[in-house]
Design a protein around this motif. Structure first.
Motif, PDB file in Angstrom:
ATOM      1  N   VAL A   1       0.816  -1.215   0.000  1.00  0.00           N
ATOM      2  CA  VAL A   1       0.000   0.000   0.000  1.00  0.00           C
ATOM      3  C   VAL A   1       0.853   1.270   0.000  1.00  0.00           C
ATOM      4  CG1 VAL A   1      -2.016  -1.082   1.047  1.00  0.00           C
ATOM      5  CG2 VAL A   1      -0.275  -0.052   2.519  1.00  0.00           C
ATOM      6  N   VAL A   2       2.152   1.102  -0.269  1.00  0.00           N
ATOM      7  CA  VAL A   2       3.044   2.258  -0.322  1.00  0.00           C
ATOM      8  C   VAL A   2       3.392   2.562  -1.778  1.00  0.00           C
ATOM      9  CG1 VAL A   2       5.295   3.189   0.335  1.00  0.00           C
ATOM     10  CG2 VAL A   2       3.998   1.796   1.963  1.00  0.00           C
ATOM     11  N   ARG A   3       3.202   3.821  -2.182  1.00  0.00           N
ATOM     12  CA  ARG A   3       3.573   4.276  -3.523  1.00  0.00           C
ATOM     13  C   ARG A   3       4.839   5.118  -3.409  1.00  0.00           C
ATOM     14  NH1 ARG A   3       0.406   0.993  -4.059  1.00  0.00           N
ATOM     15  NH2 ARG A   3      -1.667   1.023  -5.008  1.00  0.00           N
ATOM     16  N   ALA A   4       5.520   5.309  -4.543  1.00  0.00           N
ATOM     17  CA  ALA A   4       6.772   6.061  -4.497  1.00  0.00           C
ATOM     18  C   ALA A   4       6.940   6.951  -5.721  1.00  0.00           C
ATOM     19  CB  ALA A   4       7.953   5.096  -4.401  1.00  0.00           C
ATOM     20  N   ALA A   5       7.716   8.010  -5.539  1.00  0.00           N
ATOM     21  CA  ALA A   5       8.101   8.883  -6.650  1.00  0.00           C
ATOM     22  C   ALA A   5       9.596   9.145  -6.555  1.00  0.00           C
ATOM     23  CB  ALA A   5       7.338  10.204  -6.592  1.00  0.00           C
ATOM     24  N   LEU A   6      10.260   9.201  -7.697  1.00  0.00           N
ATOM     25  CA  LEU A   6      11.672   9.578  -7.780  1.00  0.00           C
ATOM     26  C   LEU A   6      11.746  10.899  -8.518  1.00  0.00           C
ATOM     27  CD1 LEU A   6      13.740   6.398  -8.818  1.00  0.00           C
ATOM     28  CD2 LEU A   6      13.510   7.443  -6.560  1.00  0.00           C
ATOM     29  N   ASP A   7      12.349  11.884  -7.863  1.00  0.00           N
ATOM     30  CA  ASP A   7      12.447  13.216  -8.459  1.00  0.00           C
ATOM     31  C   ASP A   7      11.112  13.645  -9.065  1.00  0.00           C
ATOM     32  OD1 ASP A   7      15.058  13.569  -7.640  1.00  0.00           O
ATOM     33  OD2 ASP A   7      15.863  12.599  -9.426  1.00  0.00           O
ATOM     34  N   ARG A   8      10.048  13.411  -8.272  1.00  0.00           N
ATOM     35  CA  ARG A   8       8.704  13.918  -8.573  1.00  0.00           C
ATOM     36  C   ARG A   8       8.014  13.252  -9.755  1.00  0.00           C
ATOM     37  NH1 ARG A   8       9.597  20.329  -7.004  1.00  0.00           N
ATOM     38  NH2 ARG A   8      10.358  19.876  -4.901  1.00  0.00           N
ATOM     39  N   ARG A   9       8.411  11.990 -10.015  1.00  0.00           N
ATOM     40  CA  ARG A   9       7.689  11.184 -10.997  1.00  0.00           C
ATOM     41  C   ARG A   9       7.345   9.847 -10.370  1.00  0.00           C
ATOM     42  NH1 ARG A   9       7.657  12.020 -16.500  1.00  0.00           N
ATOM     43  NH2 ARG A   9       8.615  13.954 -17.180  1.00  0.00           N
ATOM     44  N   HIS A  10       6.117   9.369 -10.661  1.00  0.00           N
ATOM     45  CA  HIS A  10       5.718   8.063 -10.136  1.00  0.00           C
ATOM     46  C   HIS A  10       6.643   6.968 -10.652  1.00  0.00           C
ATOM     47  CE1 HIS A  10       2.034   9.450  -8.324  1.00  0.00           C
ATOM     48  NE2 HIS A  10       1.656  10.029  -9.446  1.00  0.00           N
ATOM     49  N   VAL A  11       6.996   6.030  -9.757  1.00  0.00           N
ATOM     50  CA  VAL A  11       7.815   4.890 -10.172  1.00  0.00           C
ATOM     51  C   VAL A  11       7.294   3.611  -9.516  1.00  0.00           C
ATOM     52  CG1 VAL A  11       9.951   6.171 -10.586  1.00  0.00           C
ATOM     53  CG2 VAL A  11       9.457   5.286  -8.286  1.00  0.00           C
ATOM     54  N   LYS A  12       7.686   2.470 -10.098  1.00  0.00           N
ATOM     55  CA  LYS A  12       7.371   1.166  -9.529  1.00  0.00           C
ATOM     56  C   LYS A  12       8.438   0.815  -8.495  1.00  0.00           C
ATOM     57  CE  LYS A  12       4.052   0.159 -12.579  1.00  0.00           C
ATOM     58  NZ  LYS A  12       2.643   0.279 -12.179  1.00  0.00           N
ATOM     59  N   PRO A  13       8.113  -0.178  -7.626  1.00  0.00           N
ATOM     60  CA  PRO A  13       9.079  -0.560  -6.587  1.00  0.00           C
ATOM     61  C   PRO A  13      10.439  -1.007  -7.138  1.00  0.00           C
ATOM     62  CG  PRO A  13       6.928  -1.512  -6.137  1.00  0.00           C
ATOM     63  CD  PRO A  13       6.833  -0.904  -7.496  1.00  0.00           C
ATOM     64  N   ASP A  14      10.457  -1.565  -8.356  1.00  0.00           N
ATOM     65  CA  ASP A  14      11.731  -2.078  -8.882  1.00  0.00           C
ATOM     66  C   ASP A  14      12.552  -0.989  -9.584  1.00  0.00           C
ATOM     67  OD1 ASP A  14      10.224  -1.714 -11.134  1.00  0.00           O
ATOM     68  OD2 ASP A  14      10.441  -3.760 -11.904  1.00  0.00           O
ATOM     69  N   ALA A  15      12.110   0.256  -9.512  1.00  0.00           N
ATOM     70  CA  ALA A  15      12.852   1.347 -10.158  1.00  0.00           C
ATOM     71  C   ALA A  15      14.197   1.558  -9.472  1.00  0.00           C
ATOM     72  CB  ALA A  15      12.039   2.636 -10.108  1.00  0.00           C
TER      73      ALA A  15
ATOM     74  N   ARG B   1      17.735  12.363  -6.552  1.00  0.00           N
ATOM     75  CA  ARG B   1      18.019  13.280  -5.444  1.00  0.00           C
ATOM     76  C   ARG B   1      16.901  13.299  -4.417  1.00  0.00           C
ATOM     77  NH1 ARG B   1      19.252  18.493  -8.909  1.00  0.00           N
ATOM     78  NH2 ARG B   1      17.601  17.469 -10.074  1.00  0.00           N
ATOM     79  N   GLU B   2      15.660  13.040  -4.888  1.00  0.00           N
ATOM     80  CA  GLU B   2      14.510  13.138  -3.996  1.00  0.00           C
ATOM     81  C   GLU B   2      13.611  11.919  -4.186  1.00  0.00           C
ATOM     82  OE1 GLU B   2      12.678  17.111  -3.448  1.00  0.00           O
ATOM     83  OE2 GLU B   2      10.836  16.150  -4.153  1.00  0.00           O
ATOM     84  N   VAL B   3      13.407  11.191  -3.100  1.00  0.00           N
ATOM     85  CA  VAL B   3      12.529  10.028  -3.112  1.00  0.00           C
ATOM     86  C   VAL B   3      11.351  10.341  -2.197  1.00  0.00           C
ATOM     87  CG1 VAL B   3      12.353   7.545  -2.722  1.00  0.00           C
ATOM     88  CG2 VAL B   3      14.569   8.566  -3.301  1.00  0.00           C
ATOM     89  N   ALA B   4      10.149  10.051  -2.657  1.00  0.00           N
ATOM     90  CA  ALA B   4       8.971  10.280  -1.818  1.00  0.00           C
ATOM     91  C   ALA B   4       8.185   8.986  -1.659  1.00  0.00           C
ATOM     92  CB  ALA B   4       8.084  11.355  -2.430  1.00  0.00           C
ATOM     93  N   PHE B   5       7.678   8.770  -0.449  1.00  0.00           N
ATOM     94  CA  PHE B   5       6.813   7.622  -0.164  1.00  0.00           C
ATOM     95  C   PHE B   5       5.461   8.138   0.315  1.00  0.00           C
ATOM     96  CE2 PHE B   5      11.066   5.704   0.404  1.00  0.00           C
ATOM     97  CZ  PHE B   5      10.935   4.606  -0.431  1.00  0.00           C
ATOM     98  N   PHE B   6       4.388   7.510  -0.185  1.00  0.00           N
ATOM     99  CA  PHE B   6       3.040   7.973   0.173  1.00  0.00           C
ATOM    100  C   PHE B   6       2.026   6.870  -0.102  1.00  0.00           C
ATOM    101  CE2 PHE B   6       4.653   9.905  -3.808  1.00  0.00           C
ATOM    102  CZ  PHE B   6       3.885   9.240  -4.750  1.00  0.00           C
ATOM    103  N   PRO B   7       0.824   7.011   0.485  1.00  0.00           N
ATOM    104  CA  PRO B   7      -0.233   6.029   0.211  1.00  0.00           C
ATOM    105  C   PRO B   7      -0.842   6.278  -1.167  1.00  0.00           C
ATOM    106  CG  PRO B   7      -0.776   7.424   2.124  1.00  0.00           C
ATOM    107  CD  PRO B   7       0.397   8.029   1.446  1.00  0.00           C
ATOM    108  N   PRO B   8      -1.699   5.345  -1.651  1.00  0.00           N
ATOM    109  CA  PRO B   8      -2.428   5.613  -2.898  1.00  0.00           C
ATOM    110  C   PRO B   8      -3.149   6.959  -2.793  1.00  0.00           C
ATOM    111  CG  PRO B   8      -2.746   3.344  -2.227  1.00  0.00           C
ATOM    112  CD  PRO B   8      -1.997   4.012  -1.103  1.00  0.00           C
TER     113      PRO B   8
END
Lengths: 167, 83
Positions: B52-66, B72-79
């Motif tokens: 249930v955790v989503r992620a973004a790398l440098d402000r773009r959505h990514v999959k867990p295997d990215a 420089r910036e990783v974000a974790f958030f719910p759906p």
């Protein structure tokens, strides 16, 4: 200035705490033009509801500054690639929003209604599943005075039916 | 790299953001989530259900295997629940 439609680009996205004026925003897209045949305006409102924990008194909208605008811009670009739009605008609020107030506004302009309707629906469906906003309920009767709203599978389905390629 | 948290992940971790320096064997977003979870406490609570955790790398959505490579910036958030 306050009487006329706000001047700005035909395509824009905005995140703001203040309330928006849907009529004024929509008027902007066709202002001074004679080639626009259809303007579709969608407003998503904060709705009062009552659960066993009592009434909802407000929603608190959290967002990811920077990414929210970027993602809304990418969604808008995708809509422009799919439909012949002459203008489009997305306004999404953050902060505390009470029942009856607008949360999100989508306006699309096109020569014909089909594209304007379809693009507005597409934008809303993708916004709900890919724009980084999160709603927390303010419900004074509930544990911790309210919970985070959970994502709905129906929203994912609504976004998915447009096919891959967006967001 | 900078890690940002939003919504209930932010509340559980107890931070809006932090600087982290993960070891060399942390290659992907999923690796980073596991490494953060292993810190225990609020981090363990936040990452207890990776599904249930989503992620973004440098402000773009990514999959867990990215791969994290260069982010420089990783974000974790719910759906997401906007709109």
């Amino acid at each position: 200035m306050a009487d006329g439609p706000p001047a700005s680009d035909a395509f824009s996205v905005r995140v703001q705490a203040d309330a928006f004026d849907a009529t004024r925003e929509a008027a902007t897209l066709a202002h001074g033009r004679t080639d626009v045949g259809a303007v579709v305006t969608f407003t998503g409102l904060c709705r009062a509801d009552e659960t066993a924990d009592g009434p909802l008194t407000a929603l608190h909208l959290e967002h990811y500054p920077g990414m929210a605008e970027a993602e809304m811009g990418r969604i808008l670009d995708e809509a422009r690639a799919r439909w012949p739009l002459q203008g489009a605008r997305i306004v999404h609020r953050h902060g505390r929003i009470v029942p009856g107030e607008g949360i999100v506004l989508v306006v699309t302009a096109s020569p014909h209604r089909g594209a304007a309707f379809a693009a507005a629906e597409f934008l809303m469906d993708w916004l709900k599943t890919s724009a980084p906003f999160w709603k927390k309920e303010e419900r004074p009767g509930a544990p911790d005075d309210g919970a985070w709203v959970e994502a709905k599978a129906t929203d994912d389905d609504a976004a998915e039916r447009w096919g891959a390629g967006a967001a | 790299m900078k890690v940002l948290y939003f919504a209930w992940l932010r509340e559980r971790v107890g931070l809006t953001e932090e600087e982290v320096d993960p070891p060399a064997d942390v290659h992907t977003v999923a690796d980073l989530a596991r490494w953060l979870q292993a810190r225990g406490g609020g981090h363990a609570h936040a990452f207890e259900n990776p599904a249930v955790v989503r992620a973004a790398l440098d402000r773009r959505h990514v999959k867990p295997d990215a791969p994290l490579a260069g982010a420089r910036e990783v974000a974790f958030f719910p759906p997401m629940t906007g709109g």
